[in-house]
Motif scaffolding. Structure first.
Motif, PDB file in Angstrom:
ATOM      1  N   PRO A 103      28.616  31.016  -1.872  1.00  0.00           N
ATOM      2  CA  PRO A 103      29.571  30.284  -1.039  1.00  0.00           C
ATOM      3  C   PRO A 103      30.816  29.777  -1.762  1.00  0.00           C
ATOM      4  O   PRO A 103      31.799  29.407  -1.107  1.00  0.00           O
ATOM      5  CB  PRO A 103      28.741  29.112  -0.488  1.00  0.00           C
ATOM      6  N   ASP A 104      30.799  29.748  -3.098  1.00  0.00           N
ATOM      7  CA  ASP A 104      31.982  29.283  -3.839  1.00  0.00           C
ATOM      8  C   ASP A 104      32.761  30.430  -4.460  1.00  0.00           C
ATOM      9  O   ASP A 104      33.764  30.198  -5.140  1.00  0.00           O
ATOM     10  CB  ASP A 104      31.550  28.304  -4.944  1.00  0.00           C
ATOM     11  N   PHE A 105      32.307  31.648  -4.245  1.00  0.00           N
ATOM     12  CA  PHE A 105      32.879  32.805  -4.929  1.00  0.00           C
ATOM     13  C   PHE A 105      34.363  32.996  -4.600  1.00  0.00           C
ATOM     14  O   PHE A 105      35.203  33.112  -5.500  1.00  0.00           O
ATOM     15  CB  PHE A 105      32.090  34.057  -4.559  1.00  0.00           C
ATOM     16  N   GLU A 106      34.696  33.041  -3.317  1.00  0.00           N
ATOM     17  CA  GLU A 106      36.085  33.298  -2.928  1.00  0.00           C
ATOM     18  C   GLU A 106      37.012  32.193  -3.428  1.00  0.00           C
ATOM     19  O   GLU A 106      38.127  32.462  -3.901  1.00  0.00           O
ATOM     20  CB  GLU A 106      36.198  33.444  -1.402  1.00  0.00           C
ATOM     21  N   ARG A 107      36.557  30.944  -3.337  1.00  0.00           N
ATOM     22  CA  ARG A 107      37.373  29.817  -3.808  1.00  0.00           C
ATOM     23  C   ARG A 107      37.627  29.936  -5.306  1.00  0.00           C
ATOM     24  O   ARG A 107      38.748  29.689  -5.780  1.00  0.00           O
ATOM     25  CB  ARG A 107      36.681  28.495  -3.484  1.00  0.00           C
ATOM     26  N   LEU A 108      36.603  30.328  -6.062  1.00  0.00           N
ATOM     27  CA  LEU A 108      36.768  30.467  -7.501  1.00  0.00           C
ATOM     28  C   LEU A 108      37.700  31.620  -7.856  1.00  0.00           C
ATOM     29  O   LEU A 108      38.495  31.521  -8.792  1.00  0.00           O
ATOM     30  CB  LEU A 108      35.413  30.675  -8.173  1.00  0.00           C
ATOM     31  N   CYS A 109      37.595  32.716  -7.110  1.00  0.00           N
ATOM     32  CA  CYS A 109      38.511  33.839  -7.360  1.00  0.00           C
ATOM     33  C   CYS A 109      39.960  33.378  -7.219  1.00  0.00           C
ATOM     34  O   CYS A 109      40.818  33.695  -8.055  1.00  0.00           O
ATOM     35  CB  CYS A 109      38.236  34.976  -6.381  1.00  0.00           C
ATOM     36  N   LYS A 111      41.071  30.215  -7.393  1.00  0.00           N
ATOM     37  CA  LYS A 111      41.358  29.203  -8.422  1.00  0.00           C
ATOM     38  C   LYS A 111      41.633  29.842  -9.776  1.00  0.00           C
ATOM     39  O   LYS A 111      42.531  29.397 -10.514  1.00  0.00           O
ATOM     40  CB  LYS A 111      40.182  28.237  -8.538  1.00  0.00           C
ATOM     41  N   LEU A 112      40.881  30.880 -10.118  1.00  0.00           N
ATOM     42  CA  LEU A 112      40.998  31.519 -11.432  1.00  0.00           C
ATOM     43  C   LEU A 112      41.960  32.703 -11.436  1.00  0.00           C
ATOM     44  O   LEU A 112      42.092  33.390 -12.452  1.00  0.00           O
ATOM     45  CB  LEU A 112      39.609  31.981 -11.891  1.00  0.00           C
ATOM     46  N   SER A 113      42.613  32.942 -10.286  1.00  0.00           N
ATOM     47  CA  SER A 113      43.598  34.028 -10.156  1.00  0.00           C
ATOM     48  C   SER A 113      42.989  35.381 -10.488  1.00  0.00           C
ATOM     49  O   SER A 113      43.550  36.177 -11.243  1.00  0.00           O
ATOM     50  CB  SER A 113      44.822  33.753 -11.057  1.00  0.00           C
ATOM     51  N   LEU A 114      41.807  35.621  -9.907  1.00  0.00           N
ATOM     52  CA  LEU A 114      41.113  36.884 -10.117  1.00  0.00           C
ATOM     53  C   LEU A 114      40.814  37.522  -8.766  1.00  0.00           C
ATOM     54  O   LEU A 114      40.417  36.833  -7.818  1.00  0.00           O
ATOM     55  CB  LEU A 114      39.799  36.661 -10.853  1.00  0.00           C
ATOM     56  N   ALA A 115      40.994  38.846  -8.684  1.00  0.00           N
ATOM     57  CA  ALA A 115      40.529  39.568  -7.509  1.00  0.00           C
ATOM     58  C   ALA A 115      39.002  39.576  -7.542  1.00  0.00           C
ATOM     59  O   ALA A 115      38.398  39.523  -8.621  1.00  0.00           O
ATOM     60  CB  ALA A 115      41.064  40.993  -7.513  1.00  0.00           C
ATOM     61  N   PRO A 116      38.344  39.627  -6.373  1.00  0.00           N
ATOM     62  CA  PRO A 116      36.876  39.638  -6.357  1.00  0.00           C
ATOM     63  C   PRO A 116      36.276  40.700  -7.273  1.00  0.00           C
ATOM     64  O   PRO A 116      35.304  40.424  -7.991  1.00  0.00           O
ATOM     65  CB  PRO A 116      36.551  39.900  -4.891  1.00  0.00           C
ATOM     66  N   ASP A 117      36.832  41.904  -7.262  1.00  0.00           N
ATOM     67  CA  ASP A 117      36.302  42.966  -8.124  1.00  0.00           C
ATOM     68  C   ASP A 117      36.456  42.626  -9.609  1.00  0.00           C
ATOM     69  O   ASP A 117      35.593  42.966 -10.423  1.00  0.00           O
ATOM     70  CB  ASP A 117      37.004  44.296  -7.827  1.00  0.00           C
ATOM     71  N   GLN A 118      37.552  41.957  -9.948  1.00  0.00           N
ATOM     72  CA  GLN A 118      37.746  41.549 -11.336  1.00  0.00           C
ATOM     73  C   GLN A 118      36.710  40.514 -11.756  1.00  0.00           C
ATOM     74  O   GLN A 118      36.148  40.579 -12.856  1.00  0.00           O
ATOM     75  CB  GLN A 118      39.148  40.966 -11.524  1.00  0.00           C
ATOM     76  N   PHE A 119      36.476  39.559 -10.880  1.00  0.00           N
ATOM     77  CA  PHE A 119      35.494  38.512 -11.169  1.00  0.00           C
ATOM     78  C   PHE A 119      34.120  39.137 -11.396  1.00  0.00           C
ATOM     79  O   PHE A 119      33.441  38.846 -12.400  1.00  0.00           O
ATOM     80  CB  PHE A 119      35.442  37.516 -10.006  1.00  0.00           C
ATOM     81  N   ILE A 120      33.710  40.001 -10.482  1.00  0.00           N
ATOM     82  CA  ILE A 120      32.397  40.637 -10.586  1.00  0.00           C
ATOM     83  C   ILE A 120      32.296  41.476 -11.850  1.00  0.00           C
ATOM     84  O   ILE A 120      31.284  41.437 -12.566  1.00  0.00           O
ATOM     85  CB  ILE A 120      32.126  41.500  -9.335  1.00  0.00           C
ATOM     86  N   ALA A 121      33.357  42.231 -12.150  1.00  0.00           N
ATOM     87  CA  ALA A 121      33.336  43.078 -13.339  1.00  0.00           C
ATOM     88  C   ALA A 121      33.198  42.239 -14.606  1.00  0.00           C
ATOM     89  O   ALA A 121      32.443  42.590 -15.521  1.00  0.00           O
ATOM     90  CB  ALA A 121      34.603  43.928 -13.397  1.00  0.00           C
ATOM     91  N   LEU A 122      33.904  41.125 -14.670  1.00  0.00           N
ATOM     92  CA  LEU A 122      33.811  40.253 -15.840  1.00  0.00           C
ATOM     93  C   LEU A 122      32.422  39.634 -15.968  1.00  0.00           C
ATOM     94  O   LEU A 122      31.839  39.598 -17.051  1.00  0.00           O
ATOM     95  CB  LEU A 122      34.861  39.140 -15.746  1.00  0.00           C
ATOM     96  N   HIS A 123      31.887  39.148 -14.859  1.00  0.00           N
ATOM     97  CA  HIS A 123      30.593  38.459 -14.904  1.00  0.00           C
ATOM     98  C   HIS A 123      29.461  39.416 -15.257  1.00  0.00           C
ATOM     99  O   HIS A 123      28.481  39.019 -15.911  1.00  0.00           O
ATOM    100  CB  HIS A 123      30.305  37.782 -13.555  1.00  0.00           C
ATOM    101  N   SER A 124      29.577  40.660 -14.853  1.00  0.00           N
ATOM    102  CA  SER A 124      28.485  41.624 -15.064  1.00  0.00           C
ATOM    103  C   SER A 124      28.735  42.572 -16.235  1.00  0.00           C
ATOM    104  O   SER A 124      27.956  43.501 -16.448  1.00  0.00           O
ATOM    105  CB  SER A 124      28.271  42.447 -13.785  1.00  0.00           C
ATOM    106  N   SER A 125      29.789  42.315 -17.006  1.00  0.00           N
ATOM    107  CA  SER A 125      30.174  43.279 -18.050  1.00  0.00           C
ATOM    108  C   SER A 125      29.490  43.041 -19.380  1.00  0.00           C
ATOM    109  O   SER A 125      29.668  43.843 -20.307  1.00  0.00           O
ATOM    110  CB  SER A 125      31.690  43.226 -18.261  1.00  0.00           C
ATOM    111  N   GLN A 126      28.719  41.969 -19.527  1.00  0.00           N
ATOM    112  CA  GLN A 126      28.131  41.674 -20.826  1.00  0.00           C
ATOM    113  C   GLN A 126      26.665  41.296 -20.700  1.00  0.00           C
ATOM    114  O   GLN A 126      26.178  41.021 -19.596  1.00  0.00           O
ATOM    115  CB  GLN A 126      28.892  40.527 -21.490  1.00  0.00           C
ATOM    116  N   ILE A 187      28.144  31.711  -7.096  1.00  0.00           N
ATOM    117  CA  ILE A 187      28.928  32.941  -6.963  1.00  0.00           C
ATOM    118  C   ILE A 187      28.128  34.084  -6.356  1.00  0.00           C
ATOM    119  O   ILE A 187      28.703  35.095  -5.953  1.00  0.00           O
ATOM    120  CB  ILE A 187      29.494  33.386  -8.316  1.00  0.00           C
ATOM    121  N   GLY A 188      26.813  33.964  -6.300  1.00  0.00           N
ATOM    122  CA  GLY A 188      25.986  35.034  -5.763  1.00  0.00           C
ATOM    123  C   GLY A 188      24.524  34.647  -5.758  1.00  0.00           C
ATOM    124  O   GLY A 188      24.167  33.503  -6.062  1.00  0.00           O
TER     125      GLY A 188
END
Length: 229
Positions: A103-109, A111-126, A187-188
């Motif tokens: 429920p906070d995912f879109e708001r954080l995207c 706030k952090l100036s990230l597209a949803p796909d960018q946010f997901i890619a960063l969070h799942s990339s490591q 975020i998920g």
């Protein structure tokens, strides 16, 4: 190996608090947990509670002096290691990001100036490490979180966070193994079974474990939810 230092201060009448500094977050957290494991099996110790960069030792004054307890804590920290087997496989955690699951995912995207796909890619990339488990049964603190995703806690915590929810706060990401109150932006959520009351180890997360988040869509979430593994 990361080098860290620590300072000790009294914690109540029968306790000591160790605060770790230096090195990196993972080294400090795993050293505190390794020392806690040693201390819990020591005569005269009533409890040893590890945090991300701290360790509390409580002891029985009839079995050891304050000075002896302090030395026991110092020795455990000096001997602790932050190593885990290099071959340990990462635990894959499937996550459906956003919508009702985050429920906070879109708001954080925004706030952090990230597209949803960018946010997901960063969070799942490591691959993350479980720094410690606490706050609520089975709750896993994982890190380090990429700087671009770091944010503060909610100003007003939620009274109910569903089990499997994935949140972020500060330099960490966390997973709620059980439903509980919570103040981390969500975020998920994962449909993976994180708690088995009949298992030898009821919770899936243990300190030092490697964890990788795997993005899934809502259809995959519902399919896995119907047949949890």
């Amino acid at each position: 190996m990361n080098v860290f230092s620590f300072s000790l201060t009294p914690f109540g009448e029968n306790g000591w608090l160790a605060t770790l500094s230096g090195g990196d977050m993972v080294a400090r957290a795993l050293a505190a947990n390794a020392a806690a494991d040693v201390l819990r099996n020591s005569s005269g110790v009533t409890d040893a509670v590890a945090g991300v960069e701290s360790l509390i030792l409580r002891f029985r004054p009839e079995e050891m002096t304050t000075g002896d307890a302090k030395k026991k804590l110092e020795d455990a920290l000096r001997q602790s290691t932050s190593k885990t087997p290099a071959s340990a496989p990462a635990i894959d955690i499937p996550v459906c990001y956003g919508g009702e699951y985050g429920p906070d995912f879109e708001r954080l995207c925004e706030k952090l100036s990230l597209a949803p796909d960018q946010f997901i890619a960063l969070h799942s990339s490591q691959v993350y490490r479980v720094l410690t488990v606490g706050f609520a049964p089975g709750f896993a603190y994982l890190g380090p979180l990429p700087p671009a995703l770091q944010t503060g806690r909610l100003s007003t915590p939620r009274a109910h966070v569903p089990s499997g929810s994935v949140g972020v706060a500060g330099a960490m990401t966390g997973v709620y193994a059980l439903a509980s109150p919570g103040g981390w932006p969500l975020i998920g959520r994962t449909p993976k079974k994180l708690f088995d009351p009949h298992g030898a180890a009821p919770f899936i997360f243990t300190s030092g474990a490697a964890v990788r988040f795997v993005p899934i869509d809502e259809d995959a979430f519902k399919a896995l939810e119907a047949n949890p593994v």
